[in-house]
Enzyme design. Structure first.
Site, short mmCIF file in Angstrom:
data_model
loop_
_atom_site.label_atom_id
_atom_site.label_comp_id
_atom_site.label_asym_id
_atom_site.label_seq_id
_atom_site.Cartn_x
_atom_site.Cartn_y
_atom_site.Cartn_z
CG ASP A 136 39.14 49.78 42.06
OD1 ASP A 136 38.34 50.25 41.23
OD2 ASP A 136 38.96 48.70 42.64
CG HIS A 143 30.24 46.71 46.33
ND1 HIS A 143 30.29 45.34 46.37
CD2 HIS A 143 31.47 47.14 46.72
CE1 HIS A 143 31.49 44.95 46.76
NE2 HIS A 143 32.23 46.02 46.97
CD GLU A 212 35.73 44.42 44.14
OE1 GLU A 212 35.60 44.29 45.38
OE2 GLU A 212 36.38 45.35 43.61
CD GLU A 214 35.92 48.07 40.19
OE1 GLU A 214 36.41 49.16 39.82
OE2 GLU A 214 36.39 47.40 41.13
CG ASP A 246 39.62 45.29 41.56
OD1 ASP A 246 40.78 44.94 41.27
OD2 ASP A 246 39.32 45.84 42.65
NE ARG A 250 35.35 40.13 47.59
CZ ARG A 250 35.28 41.37 47.14
NH1 ARG A 250 36.05 42.31 47.67
NH2 ARG A 250 34.47 41.69 46.13
CD GLN A 253 39.36 43.10 49.97
OE1 GLN A 253 38.92 42.26 49.18
NE2 GLN A 253 38.85 44.32 50.05
CE LYS A 266 39.70 44.73 46.23
NZ LYS A 266 38.46 44.73 45.45
CB THR A 270 42.75 44.68 37.23
OG1 THR A 270 43.00 44.83 38.63
CG2 THR A 270 41.52 45.48 36.85
CD GLU A 377 27.66 43.58 46.50
OE1 GLU A 377 26.73 44.41 46.61
OE2 GLU A 377 28.48 43.58 45.57
#
Length: 431
Positions: A136, A143, A212, A214, A246, A250, A253, A266, A270, A377
């Site tokens: 990844d 971002h 996420e 992607e 993904d 948080r 992480q 993570k 996925t 975000e």
């Protein structure tokens, strides 16, 4: 682009004749996973098509590859390389065209049509590739800047290396799942009170579960151990593209990522969309990416500006009550690094990429708030509510929330898209 004789191909379908994405299906009549393409609201079963007596004549590039569409993954087909993918796609487009040059093969062959042309509602999709490795990247400029600014301030939002090389990390291929697979909320070490000293973690379900948005890229032809792939040759090593979510915890992480980067925050899941859009199908939608003001090392210099794609991307969040809100619309052009640059950098030291390896772009966000590809975000680090339909709000995902990614480009009647990339959050298993 010519029209198709296949019924029920809506002008707004992402699976027009201009697309022809490849995937793996099974059905009640034939439960064995095998290759297919999507066209409108149908799929064309390529295993069934290959039973036609003239198959080798119609598909000469596959003459020495008997049974290739009976395999449970697309790896063997992908490994044949881009010229073969191009020829096979063009032949399928001709067979499905209203003005086909070979009507006797399928258009006027009622028996084969009934066997090979199936409703999407009557098939199950599977992971399209056997994925050996998953890397990844972090190529979504807006971002990277927004998240960096949240935690380090705008002056040091980007790390010094960010514009010099495509930053990435190795993920877990074992937890990559196809669209529609439920996602269990992960458990991990989290910090309940970030102001307390010393820090005291608690083992608990994630409270800050995120998405996420992607784009994923599948490798077709490999390189040998000790060799590298030139950036100008990298396109020939790409099979096609999928949407990729993904999922990210948080809070897990944040506590774990120093000094070696993401791990349990993570690696739990996925999700990818089931249909691989071939590289050739996206060629008309090339675009210039984010300007990189830093002089590049020679091995990353592609010598062209239009090195990414302008795909319209959308994220919908559906609550347990069934209310759906579009929380993000953006474009895949907001990348500062292209996939050929990622491939060139990944293989620079001699790392062998293999058929079926998956590369993620990193979260794709645009410059405005409504173009942000993560809840981190959109909620400005969990500080602000995201307004949803029905007077509901979110900062991060709740149990039974469903997230739907979509991506499409092209005009009505000639849409090239990915379909949906869907995941619903299940309650965590207590630690």
């Amino acid at each position: 682009m010519a029209s198709t004789w296949v019924p029920d191909v809506s002008p707004d379908s992402p699976f027009s004749l201009a697309n022809i994405p490849f995937g793996i299906i099974s059905s009640q009549a034939d439960p064995a996973p095998r290759a297919a393409i999507a066209i409108g609201s149908h799929v064309l079963d390529l295993k069934a098509l290959s039973s036609h007596a003239a198959f080798d004549e119609v598909f000469p590039a596959l003459k020495n590859h008997a049974g290739i569409f009976s395999k449970p993954t697309l790896n063997e087909f992908a490994a044949l390389g881009r010229p073969v993918h191009r020829e096979v796609r063009r032949t399928i487009q001709d067979l499905l065209s209203a003005e086909t040059s070979r009507p006797e093969v399928l258009k006027d062959n009622a028996a084969l049509r009934e066997k090979a042309l199936l409703s999407q509602q009557n098939v199950k999709t599977h992971l399209p590739m056997r994925i050996g490795d998953y890397t990844d990247f972090y190529a979504g400029f807006h971002h990277a800047y927004a998240v960096g600014a949240l935690f380090r301030g705008p002056q040091t939002a980007l790390q010094p290396n960010y514009t010099h090389l495509p930053v990435g990390y190795h993920g877990r291929s074992s937890s990559i799942v196809v669209s529609g697979t439920p996602i269990k909320r992960p458990v991990g070490q989290i910090i309940i009170d970030p102001t307390a000293e010393p820090k005291q973690p608690t083992t608990a379900p994630s409270r800050r579960l995120d998405i996420e948005l992607e784009l994923g890229c599948f490798i077709s032809t490999p390189n040998e151990l000790g060799s590298s792939i030139k950036v100008t040759d990298a396109e020939d090593h790409i099979f096609g593209y999928v949407l990729l979510n993904d999922w990210s915890a948080r809070d897990i992480q944040t506590w774990e990522y120093i000094p070696l980067g993401p791990f349990n925050g993570k690696n739990f899941a996925t999700t990818i969309s089931p249909w691989v859009v071939l590289a050739d199908a996206l060629e008309p939608f090339r675009s210039k990416g984010i300007d990189n003001w830093t002089p590049l090392q020679g091995y990353l210099n592609e010598g062209k500006e239009a090195n990414v794609f302008d795909i319209e991307l959308q994220v919908d969040l559906q609550t347990p009550q069934g209310d759906s809100t579009t929380i993000c619309t953006t474009s895949s052009k907001y990348l500062i690094w292209s996939f050929p640059q990622m491939i060139a950098h990944h293989s620079l030291g001699g790392c062998p990429l293999r058929t079926g390896d998956l590369l993620g772009s990193g979260t794709i966000s645009g410059p405005s708030l409504r173009e942000k590809g993560s809840l981190l975000e959109l909620s400005e680090g969990g500080k602000k509510d995201i307004m949803l339909y029905g007077m509901d709000v979110r900062r991060f995902l709740k149990d039974d929330d469903t997230v739907i990614l979509r991506g499409v480009c092209g005009k009505p009647g000639e849409r090239v898209g990915f379909g949906e990339c869907v995941g619903r959050i299940l309650q965590a298993t207590p630690p």
